[in-house]
Write an enzyme that holds these catalytic residues in place. Structure first.
Site, PDB file in Angstrom:
ATOM      1  N   GLY A  32     -15.787   8.121 -13.693  1.00  0.00           N
ATOM      2  CA  GLY A  32     -16.139   8.722 -12.166  1.00  0.00           C
ATOM      3  C   GLY A  32     -15.409   9.934 -11.933  1.00  0.00           C
ATOM      4  N   ASP A  33     -14.327  10.216 -12.673  1.00  0.00           N
ATOM      5  CA  ASP A  33     -13.732  11.693 -12.800  1.00  0.00           C
ATOM      6  C   ASP A  33     -14.816  12.963 -12.976  1.00  0.00           C
ATOM      7  OD1 ASP A  33     -11.962  13.632 -12.532  1.00  0.00           O
ATOM      8  OD2 ASP A  33     -12.206  13.759 -14.813  1.00  0.00           O
TER       9      ASP A  33
END
Length: 140
Positions: A32-33
């Site tokens: 997700g980062d």
């Protein structure tokens, strides 16, 4: 944002064969980062051509834990029950590393947001990621 980002993200994700809920919250935050960073850079670039240093500074402001924690709170009440559970699982995950430039609460909220984005990415819900991020950016 341009739909091209959706095409790119959808074409490279072979993770859809796995259910997103089988990954740990920190694994979801890891992917997700990267996805969040791509959306941020696309958002900054869409504002027009500017020196790279300016783009980097603008991106850095949106990627830091404090901004992600604010985004967490802005979108929290716009989520489905399933998304909210993922957000909270990510927030409550215990990381070995300590934040460098944020307090632990901001860091955990940022991790929750990243986990949600990772979850949606693996599920192939790129449009939903875009919707959540755009809502948050408009409200920041």
């Amino acid at each position: 944002m341009n739909t091209n980002i959706n095409e790119v993200l959808n074409s490279v994700t072979k993770l859809n064969a796995h259910k997103a809920n089988t990954y740990s919250p920190l694994a979801l935050a890891y992917i997700g980062d990267g996805v969040y960073e791509l959306f941020v850079r696309t958002h900054v670039l869409a504002k027009g051509n500017m020196p790279v240093n300016k783009m980097h500074k603008a991106s850095r402001e949106l990627v830091r834990a404090g901004a992600q924690a604010k985004l967490y709170h802005l979108v929290e009440d716009k989520l489905t029950e399933e998304e909210l559970q993922v957000l909270k699982r990510g927030r409550n995950a215990k990381s070995i590393s300590a934040p460098k430039n944020a307090d632990i609460t901001e860091y955990r909220h940022a991790t929750g947001l990243e986990a949600l984005i990772g979850y949606l990415y693996i599920e192939g819900k790129i449009d939903r990621i875009q919707e959540i991020i755009e809502y948050g950016f408009q409200s920041l």
